[in-house]
Design an enzyme around this catalytic site. Structure first.
Site, PDB file in Angstrom:
ATOM      1  N   ARG A   1      41.088  64.736 -10.081  1.00 48.53           N
ATOM      2  CA  ARG A   1      40.332  63.480 -10.108  1.00 48.53           C
ATOM      3  C   ARG A   1      39.264  63.469  -9.009  1.00 48.53           C
ATOM      4  O   ARG A   1      38.158  62.958  -9.203  1.00 48.53           O
ATOM      5  CB  ARG A   1      41.277  62.282  -9.937  1.00 48.53           C
ATOM      6  CG  ARG A   1      42.129  62.039 -11.182  1.00 48.53           C
ATOM      7  CD  ARG A   1      43.311  61.138 -10.881  1.00 48.53           C
ATOM      8  NE  ARG A   1      42.951  59.753 -10.685  1.00 48.53           N
ATOM      9  CZ  ARG A   1      43.738  58.855 -10.079  1.00 48.53           C
ATOM     10  NH1 ARG A   1      44.910  59.218  -9.602  1.00 48.53           N
ATOM     11  NH2 ARG A   1      43.355  57.608  -9.963  1.00 48.53           N
TER      12      ARG A   1
ATOM     13  N   ARG B   1      52.208  57.232  -3.378  1.00 45.43           N
ATOM     14  CA  ARG B   1      52.341  55.906  -4.035  1.00 45.43           C
ATOM     15  C   ARG B   1      53.501  55.885  -5.021  1.00 45.43           C
ATOM     16  O   ARG B   1      53.694  56.829  -5.792  1.00 45.43           O
ATOM     17  CB  ARG B   1      51.071  55.580  -4.835  1.00 45.43           C
ATOM     18  CG  ARG B   1      49.902  55.213  -4.016  1.00 45.43           C
ATOM     19  CD  ARG B   1      48.901  54.352  -4.751  1.00 45.43           C
ATOM     20  NE  ARG B   1      48.351  54.921  -5.959  1.00 45.43           N
ATOM     21  CZ  ARG B   1      47.180  54.545  -6.489  1.00 45.43           C
ATOM     22  NH1 ARG B   1      46.472  53.613  -5.891  1.00 45.43           N
ATOM     23  NH2 ARG B   1      46.740  55.097  -7.592  1.00 45.43           N
TER      24      ARG B   1
ATOM     25  N   LYS C   1      39.037  50.906  -3.430  1.00 45.42           N
ATOM     26  CA  LYS C   1      37.997  50.119  -4.113  1.00 45.42           C
ATOM     27  C   LYS C   1      38.610  49.018  -4.974  1.00 45.42           C
ATOM     28  O   LYS C   1      38.064  47.921  -5.050  1.00 45.42           O
ATOM     29  CB  LYS C   1      37.036  51.000  -4.913  1.00 45.42           C
ATOM     30  CG  LYS C   1      37.638  51.681  -6.124  1.00 45.42           C
ATOM     31  CD  LYS C   1      36.568  52.482  -6.848  1.00 45.42           C
ATOM     32  CE  LYS C   1      37.061  53.163  -8.116  1.00 45.42           C
ATOM     33  NZ  LYS C   1      38.427  53.647  -8.167  1.00 45.42           N
TER      34      LYS C   1
ATOM     35  N   ARG D   1      52.801  57.059 -10.815  1.00 46.57           N
ATOM     36  CA  ARG D   1      51.822  57.121 -11.899  1.00 46.57           C
ATOM     37  C   ARG D   1      51.580  58.591 -12.200  1.00 46.57           C
ATOM     38  O   ARG D   1      51.384  59.390 -11.270  1.00 46.57           O
ATOM     39  CB  ARG D   1      50.498  56.494 -11.409  1.00 46.57           C
ATOM     40  CG  ARG D   1      50.219  55.132 -11.972  1.00 46.57           C
ATOM     41  CD  ARG D   1      49.035  54.488 -11.295  1.00 46.57           C
ATOM     42  NE  ARG D   1      47.758  55.171 -11.530  1.00 46.57           N
ATOM     43  CZ  ARG D   1      46.571  54.664 -11.200  1.00 46.57           C
ATOM     44  NH1 ARG D   1      46.501  53.485 -10.622  1.00 46.57           N
ATOM     45  NH2 ARG D   1      45.462  55.314 -11.428  1.00 46.57           N
TER      46      ARG D   1
ATOM     47  N   ARG E   1      30.958  55.166 -13.950  1.00 51.54           N
ATOM     48  CA  ARG E   1      31.508  56.309 -13.242  1.00 51.54           C
ATOM     49  C   ARG E   1      30.702  57.581 -13.486  1.00 51.54           C
ATOM     50  O   ARG E   1      31.024  58.626 -12.941  1.00 51.54           O
ATOM     51  CB  ARG E   1      32.918  56.551 -13.764  1.00 51.54           C
ATOM     52  CG  ARG E   1      33.996  56.515 -12.697  1.00 51.54           C
ATOM     53  CD  ARG E   1      35.300  56.510 -13.438  1.00 51.54           C
ATOM     54  NE  ARG E   1      36.447  56.822 -12.688  1.00 51.54           N
ATOM     55  CZ  ARG E   1      37.452  55.975 -12.464  1.00 51.54           C
ATOM     56  NH1 ARG E   1      37.369  54.731 -12.866  1.00 51.54           N
ATOM     57  NH2 ARG E   1      38.524  56.384 -11.856  1.00 51.54           N
TER      58      ARG E   1
HETATM   59  P1  AMP Z   1      41.358  54.149 -12.139  1.00 49.48           P
HETATM   60  O1  AMP Z   1      42.497  53.188 -12.229  1.00 49.48           O
HETATM   61  O2  AMP Z   1      40.033  53.481 -11.905  1.00 49.48           O
HETATM   62  O3  AMP Z   1      41.615  55.270 -11.178  1.00 49.48           O
HETATM   63  O4  AMP Z   1      41.224  54.832 -13.593  1.00 49.48           O
HETATM   64  C1  AMP Z   1      42.295  55.572 -14.130  1.00 49.48           C
HETATM   65  C2  AMP Z   1      41.794  56.490 -15.231  1.00 49.48           C
HETATM   66  O5  AMP Z   1      41.159  55.718 -16.245  1.00 49.48           O
HETATM   67  C3  AMP Z   1      40.723  57.503 -14.809  1.00 49.48           C
HETATM   68  O6  AMP Z   1      41.283  58.668 -14.223  1.00 49.48           O
HETATM   69  C4  AMP Z   1      40.067  57.797 -16.146  1.00 49.48           C
HETATM   70  O7  AMP Z   1      40.880  58.638 -16.943  1.00 49.48           O
HETATM   71  C5  AMP Z   1      40.071  56.420 -16.816  1.00 49.48           C
HETATM   72  N1  AMP Z   1      38.833  55.645 -16.514  1.00 49.48           N
HETATM   73  C6  AMP Z   1      38.752  54.455 -15.851  1.00 49.48           C
HETATM   74  N2  AMP Z   1      37.482  54.025 -15.783  1.00 49.48           N
HETATM   75  C7  AMP Z   1      36.730  54.971 -16.407  1.00 49.48           C
HETATM   76  C8  AMP Z   1      35.341  55.125 -16.643  1.00 49.48           C
HETATM   77  N3  AMP Z   1      34.438  54.225 -16.220  1.00 49.48           N
HETATM   78  N4  AMP Z   1      34.937  56.225 -17.336  1.00 49.48           N
HETATM   79  C9  AMP Z   1      35.808  57.142 -17.779  1.00 49.48           C
HETATM   80  N5  AMP Z   1      37.130  57.077 -17.566  1.00 49.48           N
HETATM   81  C10 AMP Z   1      37.603  56.002 -16.894  1.00 49.48           C
END
Ligand code: AMP
Length: 215
Positions: A171, A127, A13, A160, A88
């Site tokens: 996740r 990754r 995404k 990461r 989310r």
């Molecule tokens: P992502 O890079 O989108 O996978 O986000 C990495 C981490 O950031 C997630 O596993 C959450 O811990 C936090 N995060 C990102 N966006 C949100 C959101 N909209 N609500 C809550 N946590 C978020």
């Protein structure tokens, strides 16, 4: 165009949101990136966010909603955008609706990327990235010439913390339990475009674009 990208971690995404944003001149807004930047600072907010991010759990709704609300209060508020990773949860979707209604910026579409859990685990746990030049690699799909080392600058590649298998599975569980439950909210508004996240980046991009023409 105002879009939201929804999908499990590793569904592509981010890649698609970025591509669409750059080709259609939309602002790409990724809350994961904003939160990762926040974590680098030594602030109370950074300390609050840190444990959630490293364990792959969702940062509390109020914190993320505040960050997004603030974005729309600035003089450079986004008017055409691709939101990536926000909202989310259903609570975040409700808060976002309020912001967008106040700003008179109705959504154009919600792109939902579908990818199997096992495929996600394979993609994410492989990754790696270079901490110096940020080049990304994949142990199976794009390995570095010399294992564990960046081709460009010789730095040791890193993973990461939230890409470890245990965290990836956590996740995914969170995605199914929280984020997927938000989709009917947008489906009821006729905004959802479901896309199978398989194929090349350009193939998926073309499918998304085609689906949006029907909006
Ligand atoms: P992502 O890079 O989108 O996978 O986000 C990495 C981490 O950031 C997630 O596993 C959450 O811990 C936090 N995060 C990102 N966006 C949100 C959101 N909209 N609500 C809550 N946590 C978020």
């Amino acid at each position: 165009m105002r879009l939201i990208f929804v999908g499990p971690p590793g569904s592509g995404k981010g890649t698609q949101a970025q591509l669409l944003a750059s080709r259609l001149s939309l602002q790409h807004i990724c809350t994961g990136d904003i939160l990762r930047e926040t974590m680098k600072l030594d602030t109370p907010l950074a300390r609050q966010v840190h444990p959630y991010m490293t364990n792959g759990r969702l940062v509390p709704d109020e914190l993320v909603n505040d960050i997004v609300r603030e974005l729309f209060r600035t003089s450079s508020r986004p008017t055409s955008f691709a939101f990536d990773g926000y909202p989310r949860t259903l609570a975040q979707a409700g808060a976002f609706d309020t912001v967008l209604q106040r700003e008179k910026l109705p959504l154009t579409g919600v792109v939902v990327l579908r990818v199997d859990d096992e495929e996600i685990v394979k993609r994410l746990t492989g990754r790696r990235s270079c901490p110096v030049c940020k080049t990304s690699y994949h142990l199976a799909n794009k390995p570095p010439l010399k294992p564990g080392v960046c081709d460009l600058d010789g730095a040791t590649l890193t993973q990461r913390p939230d890409d470890r298998e245990e965290t990836v599975r956590e996740r995914l569980k969170i995605y199914h339990e929280n984020t997927e439950k938000m989709i009917p909210h947008y489906r009821a508004q006729g905004l959802v475009r479901e896309i199978v996240g398989k194929g090349t980046i350009e193939q998926i991009y073309a499918t998304i674009l085609q689906s949006l023409k029907a909006v």
